[in-house]
Design a protein around this motif. Structure first.
Motif, PDB file in Angstrom:
ATOM      1  N   ASP A 156       0.687  -1.231   0.034  1.00 53.19           N
ATOM      2  CA  ASP A 156       0.075   0.055   0.196  1.00 53.19           C
ATOM      3  C   ASP A 156       1.147   1.171  -0.007  1.00 53.19           C
ATOM      4  O   ASP A 156       0.559   2.106  -0.726  1.00 53.19           O
ATOM      5  N   SER A 157       1.870   1.412   0.690  1.00 47.72           N
ATOM      6  CA  SER A 157       2.770   2.372   0.769  1.00 47.72           C
ATOM      7  C   SER A 157       3.561   2.669  -0.550  1.00 47.72           C
ATOM      8  O   SER A 157       3.772   3.894  -0.870  1.00 47.72           O
ATOM      9  N   ARG A 158       3.444   1.741  -1.328  1.00 46.78           N
ATOM     10  CA  ARG A 158       4.049   1.884  -2.694  1.00 46.78           C
ATOM     11  C   ARG A 158       2.959   2.415  -3.515  1.00 46.78           C
ATOM     12  O   ARG A 158       3.140   3.143  -4.792  1.00 46.78           O
ATOM     13  N   ILE A 159       1.945   1.898  -3.704  1.00 50.10           N
ATOM     14  CA  ILE A 159       0.863   2.181  -4.538  1.00 50.10           C
ATOM     15  C   ILE A 159       0.116   3.586  -4.330  1.00 50.10           C
ATOM     16  O   ILE A 159       0.051   4.257  -5.174  1.00 50.10           O
ATOM     17  N   PHE A 160       0.154   3.913  -2.880  1.00 46.35           N
ATOM     18  CA  PHE A 160      -0.624   5.297  -2.794  1.00 46.35           C
ATOM     19  C   PHE A 160       0.313   6.474  -3.319  1.00 46.35           C
ATOM     20  O   PHE A 160      -0.456   7.435  -3.864  1.00 46.35           O
ATOM     21  N   PRO A 161       1.370   6.451  -3.076  1.00 46.10           N
ATOM     22  CA  PRO A 161       2.175   7.485  -4.016  1.00 46.10           C
ATOM     23  C   PRO A 161       2.167   7.584  -5.383  1.00 46.10           C
ATOM     24  O   PRO A 161       1.887   8.740  -6.066  1.00 46.10           O
ATOM     25  N   ILE A 162       1.992   6.506  -6.080  1.00 46.84           N
ATOM     26  CA  ILE A 162       1.776   6.273  -7.463  1.00 46.84           C
ATOM     27  C   ILE A 162       0.099   6.678  -7.805  1.00 46.84           C
ATOM     28  O   ILE A 162       0.049   7.531  -8.982  1.00 46.84           O
ATOM     29  N   LEU A 163      -0.664   6.442  -7.230  1.00 44.18           N
ATOM     30  CA  LEU A 163      -1.945   6.913  -7.341  1.00 44.18           C
ATOM     31  C   LEU A 163      -2.239   8.426  -7.133  1.00 44.18           C
ATOM     32  O   LEU A 163      -2.941   8.931  -7.962  1.00 44.18           O
ATOM     33  N   GLN A 164      -1.367   9.109  -6.241  1.00 45.20           N
ATOM     34  CA  GLN A 164      -1.375  10.361  -6.069  1.00 45.20           C
ATOM     35  C   GLN A 164      -0.582  11.038  -7.182  1.00 45.20           C
ATOM     36  O   GLN A 164      -1.233  11.958  -7.766  1.00 45.20           O
ATOM     37  N   ASP A 165       0.345  10.633  -7.769  1.00 39.48           N
ATOM     38  CA  ASP A 165       1.089  11.202  -8.835  1.00 39.48           C
ATOM     39  C   ASP A 165       0.098  11.175 -10.013  1.00 39.48           C
ATOM     40  O   ASP A 165      -0.224  12.100 -10.686  1.00 39.48           O
ATOM     41  N   ARG A 166      -0.622   9.984 -10.348  1.00 38.55           N
ATOM     42  CA  ARG A 166      -1.637   9.999 -11.540  1.00 38.55           C
ATOM     43  C   ARG A 166      -2.633  10.774 -11.344  1.00 38.55           C
ATOM     44  O   ARG A 166      -3.182  11.572 -12.286  1.00 38.55           O
ATOM     45  N   ALA A 167      -3.296  11.036  -9.843  1.00 40.13           N
ATOM     46  CA  ALA A 167      -4.199  11.932  -9.998  1.00 40.13           C
ATOM     47  C   ALA A 167      -3.761  13.364 -10.048  1.00 40.13           C
ATOM     48  O   ALA A 167      -4.779  14.107 -10.659  1.00 40.13           O
ATOM     49  N   GLY A 168      -2.627  13.491  -9.413  1.00 43.60           N
ATOM     50  CA  GLY A 168      -2.254  15.018  -9.792  1.00 43.60           C
ATOM     51  C   GLY A 168      -1.876  15.238 -11.380  1.00 43.60           C
ATOM     52  O   GLY A 168      -2.182  16.501 -11.828  1.00 43.60           O
ATOM     53  N   MET A 169      -1.501  14.354 -12.143  1.00 45.09           N
ATOM     54  CA  MET A 169      -1.340  14.604 -13.574  1.00 45.09           C
ATOM     55  C   MET A 169      -2.530  14.514 -14.258  1.00 45.09           C
ATOM     56  O   MET A 169      -2.794  15.428 -15.260  1.00 45.09           O
ATOM     57  N   LEU A 170      -3.738  13.798 -13.737  1.00 42.88           N
ATOM     58  CA  LEU A 170      -5.003  14.000 -14.407  1.00 42.88           C
ATOM     59  C   LEU A 170      -5.331  15.604 -14.211  1.00 42.88           C
ATOM     60  O   LEU A 170      -6.244  16.108 -15.055  1.00 42.88           O
ATOM     61  N   VAL A 171      -5.281  15.994 -13.078  1.00 42.99           N
ATOM     62  CA  VAL A 171      -5.758  17.333 -12.452  1.00 42.99           C
ATOM     63  C   VAL A 171      -5.086  18.288 -13.342  1.00 42.99           C
ATOM     64  O   VAL A 171      -5.668  19.486 -13.848  1.00 42.99           O
ATOM     65  N   LEU A 172      -3.639  18.315 -13.770  1.00 41.30           N
ATOM     66  CA  LEU A 172      -2.951  19.257 -14.321  1.00 41.30           C
ATOM     67  C   LEU A 172      -3.446  19.049 -15.700  1.00 41.30           C
ATOM     68  O   LEU A 172      -3.501  20.009 -16.422  1.00 41.30           O
ATOM     69  N   CYS A 173      -3.647  17.915 -16.225  1.00 39.30           N
ATOM     70  CA  CYS A 173      -4.056  17.774 -17.634  1.00 39.30           C
ATOM     71  C   CYS A 173      -5.425  18.430 -17.853  1.00 39.30           C
ATOM     72  O   CYS A 173      -5.594  19.090 -18.889  1.00 39.30           O
ATOM     73  N   ALA A 174      -6.154  18.213 -16.830  1.00 38.58           N
ATOM     74  CA  ALA A 174      -7.750  18.928 -17.232  1.00 38.58           C
ATOM     75  C   ALA A 174      -7.480  20.367 -17.087  1.00 38.58           C
ATOM     76  O   ALA A 174      -8.217  20.894 -18.022  1.00 38.58           O
ATOM     77  N   ILE A 175      -6.715  20.796 -16.210  1.00 37.87           N
ATOM     78  CA  ILE A 175      -6.541  22.172 -16.271  1.00 37.87           C
ATOM     79  C   ILE A 175      -5.992  22.927 -17.400  1.00 37.87           C
ATOM     80  O   ILE A 175      -6.544  23.781 -18.284  1.00 37.87           O
TER      81      ILE A 175
END
Length: 352
Positions: free
Chosen positions: A16-35
């Motif tokens: 979980d400690s490895r997966i959560f940062p990856i999910l956060q990075d992908r969520a941040g990238m999706l937000v930036l792309c949407a903006i």
């Protein structure tokens, strides 16, 4: 049984400690792309597109290419602008000589031509390194610009050497407005940045970093130095070639050798130094810093009514001071400062 369950719990927690940062990075990238794709075109002006956003994206792509070579593979290069020139002139000639060729295909072929030139001039990296390799790549800069000015066929026998780039037409739609050129550039840069991010996480990226850290040890464990170094030169030159094509078609509107001078190579090098060597995010941060800093300094100079002689040299002085600052205080650049800031905000207001 107890220890096995505890081990299972520990393994699950580690995963979980490895997966959560990856999910956060992908969520941040999706937000930036949407903006970037949805919100920015609504409020940005034509000046913002033409003078800030488009050059920022193009320089980010070029810095990303240099960062792959220098930051991840450890091969110093001062010929980034030369590879951009190869991509621009090759794309122009492909569109000119092959009727009906798609512009995007011409950009890809221009990047492949730049990759071939990068491989040819990357061969000295098998024997030399460090500043000697930088001098060898510096020769690339002068040789390519000389070819562009002395071979009339490349410029379609233009007397001035300055030629107008063809219009960007894809599937019958003409990208002739600043907003449309911005969206096209953004789409290309987003796709190539995602490919680069996945590439540096793969076995190829690990091989590059092994060669960067200690090439002798990398060769001992079975990494083929020749293939790894030349692949880094090829990928880096491909990215710079595509950036050069976008620089000519989406930003300048002309294809001219003087636009890809030595000063541009040093500016791209400054981008990865200030943004962060060996960081995908650092390429974008460094490009944003280099693009926005002259505008900010110009506003400050006019506000303070500084003399023209001081205002003209203020940018160079600030660039030099910032490079010294980052090399001494934070060698990993703005990307590392952003990471430290995120960690502090995550723990605030209870750091313990």
């Amino acid at each position: 049984m107890y220890y096995r369950e505890a081990g299972q719990f520990k393994t699950t927690y580690a995963a979980d400690s490895r997966i959560f940062p990856i999910l956060q990075d992908r969520a941040g990238m999706l937000v930036l792309c949407a903006i970037a794709f949805i919100l920015v075109p609504f409020w940005a002006t034509p000046y913002t597109f033409s003078a800030i956003l488009i050059p920022f994206l193009i320089f980010s792509l070029a810095a990303l290419g240099l960062n792959i070579l220098t930051g991840y593979a450890g091969q110093l290069s001062l010929g980034s602008a030369a590879f951009m020139a190869v991509g621009a002139f090759a794309s122009y000639n492909f569109v000119l000589r092959i009727p009906g060729i798609p512009v995007l295909l011409a950009f890809v072929l221009g990047g492949l031509c730049a990759a071939l030139v990068g491989i040819a001039f990357g061969l000295p990296s098998l024997r030399i390194r460090g500043f000697y390799l930088a001098a060898a790549t510096l020769a690339t800069q002068f040789f390519v610009v000389w070819c562009m000015t002395k071979i009339p066929w490349l410029t379609n026998y233009s007397s001035s050497g300055v030629i107008t780039a063809q219009k960007i037409v894809i599937a019958g739609y003409s990208f002739d407005t600043p907003a449309s050129k911005y969206l096209l550039t953004l789409g290309i840069v987003a796709v190539m940045a995602l490919l680069a991010k996945n590439m540096v996480r793969s076995n190829v990226g690990r091989s590059w970093m092994a060669v960067r850290d200690m090439d002798v040890a990398a060769e001992v464990i079975g990494i083929r130095l020749m293939r790894t170094k030349l692949l880094a030169f090829a990928v880096s030159s491909f990215y710079c070639g595509v950036a050069g094509a976008l620089y000519a078609y989406a930003y300048l509107g002309t294809v001219e050798p003087e636009a890809y001078n030595l000063d541009l190579s040093f500016r791209i090098l400054f981008m990865i130094i200030i943004g962060g060597v060996g960081s995908i995010l650092g390429s974008f941060l460094g490009a944003a810093f280099i693009v926005l800093l002259p505008i900010l300094l110009n506003v400050i100079a006019h506000a303070l009514s500084l003399p023209t002689s001081v205002a003209s040299n203020l940018e160079l002085m600030v660039f030099g001071a910032l490079i010294i600052f980052f090399l001494i205080v934070e060698p990993h650049g703005l990307a590392r400062l952003w990471q430290i800031t995120k960690e502090k905000l995550r723990l605030w207001p209870f750091p313990h």
